[in-house]
Design an enzyme around this catalytic site. Structure first.
Site, mmCIF file in Angstrom:
data_model
loop_
_atom_site.group_PDB
_atom_site.id
_atom_site.type_symbol
_atom_site.label_atom_id
_atom_site.label_comp_id
_atom_site.label_asym_id
_atom_site.label_seq_id
_atom_site.Cartn_x
_atom_site.Cartn_y
_atom_site.Cartn_z
ATOM 1 N N ASP A 9 39.212 33.683 52.679
ATOM 2 C CA ASP A 9 39.147 32.609 53.671
ATOM 3 C C ASP A 9 40.227 32.898 54.711
ATOM 4 O OD1 ASP A 9 39.389 30.267 55.123
ATOM 5 O OD2 ASP A 9 39.247 28.960 53.362
ATOM 6 N N ILE A 10 39.826 33.065 55.941
ATOM 7 C CA ILE A 10 40.799 33.473 56.960
ATOM 8 C C ILE A 10 41.871 32.406 57.179
ATOM 9 C CG2 ILE A 10 39.611 32.621 59.036
ATOM 10 C CD1 ILE A 10 40.307 35.453 60.251
ATOM 11 N N ASN A 23 33.755 29.018 70.428
ATOM 12 C CA ASN A 23 32.750 28.984 71.490
ATOM 13 C C ASN A 23 33.490 28.640 72.784
ATOM 14 O OD1 ASN A 23 32.755 26.021 71.835
ATOM 15 N ND2 ASN A 23 31.899 26.061 69.771
ATOM 16 N N VAL A 32 33.344 29.631 61.085
ATOM 17 C CA VAL A 32 34.773 29.875 60.893
ATOM 18 C C VAL A 32 35.599 28.981 61.830
ATOM 19 C CG1 VAL A 32 35.015 31.838 62.497
ATOM 20 C CG2 VAL A 32 36.414 31.727 60.428
ATOM 21 N N ASP A 33 35.055 28.650 62.979
ATOM 22 C CA ASP A 33 35.726 27.749 63.923
ATOM 23 C C ASP A 33 35.984 26.389 63.266
ATOM 24 O OD1 ASP A 33 36.707 26.760 66.314
ATOM 25 O OD2 ASP A 33 34.783 26.771 67.371
ATOM 26 N N GLY A 123 27.819 35.411 62.534
ATOM 27 C CA GLY A 123 27.280 34.181 61.974
ATOM 28 C C GLY A 123 26.238 33.587 62.904
#
Ligand code: ADP
Length: 174
Positions: A9-10, A23, A32-33, A123
């Site tokens: 998990d980043i 975005n 992920v955002d 993604g």
């Protein structure tokens, strides 16, 4: 510069900067955002709003990158980059390459030496993970001012399949 590939998990990475596949609104989203904003807390959204108002009133353009502090995350900075959306007809891999290149340039600008990337574009934006990995590998082979100051570039992939794809591209073909 060390290049590493890990599954995880980043948001949990103890690095100087994590890259967000954002975005152009910079106001959060899914994937992920969403995970980064959820883990970083509301301070990150405030920082993003301020950055947007001050520097990107029309949104952060595709292929560019911009830095904020990281709120509650272990990292110091979040580097937001906007991948090309294949579903919107943005199919030029040069735009994806620009995301990796400009993110590293931003990291160097703020003095960060360890940077974690997700599979930007792989993604919701519809890129094949193998193409993302190949594009990233190609950019890391470029020479740019300050990149020799980077200590580690870590690719953090959420699922086993994408991790395997990145491992193959970086470790077996790289
Ligand atoms: P994009 O819109 O650029 O395609 P996404 O966030 O939809 O960005 O997906 C990019 C990649 O990030 C996907 O491979 C997705 O599985 C992965 N991802 C989602 N959550 C996390 C997370 N917490 N840590 C690392 N990678 C993640």
């Amino acid at each position: 510069m060390r290049i590493t590939v890990v599954q995880g998990d980043i948001t949990e990475q103890d690095v100087d900067a994590i890259v967000n596949a954002a975005n152009s609104t910079l106001l959060g989203g899914g994937g992920v955002d969403g995970a980064i904003h959820a883990a970083a807390g509301p301070k990150l959204l405030r920082e993003c709003r301020e950055l947007r108002e001050a520097e990107y009133p029309d949104g952060l353009p595709t292929g560019q990158a911009a830095v904020t502090p990281a709120g509650k995350l272990p990292a110091d900075h979040v580097i937001h980059t906007v991948g090309p959306n294949r579903h919107a007809g943005q199919t030029d891999p040069a735009l994806l390459a620009s995301c990796f290149r400009e993110s590293l340039n931003r990291a160097v600008q703020v003095g960060d030496q360890t940077v974690a990337f997700p599979a930007v574009g792989a993604g919701a934006y519809g890129w094949d993970a193998e193409e993302v990995a190949r594009v990233a590998r190609s950019v890391l082979g470029e020479a740019h001012d300050g990149w020799s100051d980077l200590d580690e570039v870590r690719f953090v992939l959420h699922d086993a399949g994408t991790t395997e794809v990145f491992r193959n591209v970086f470790e077996y073909e790289g």
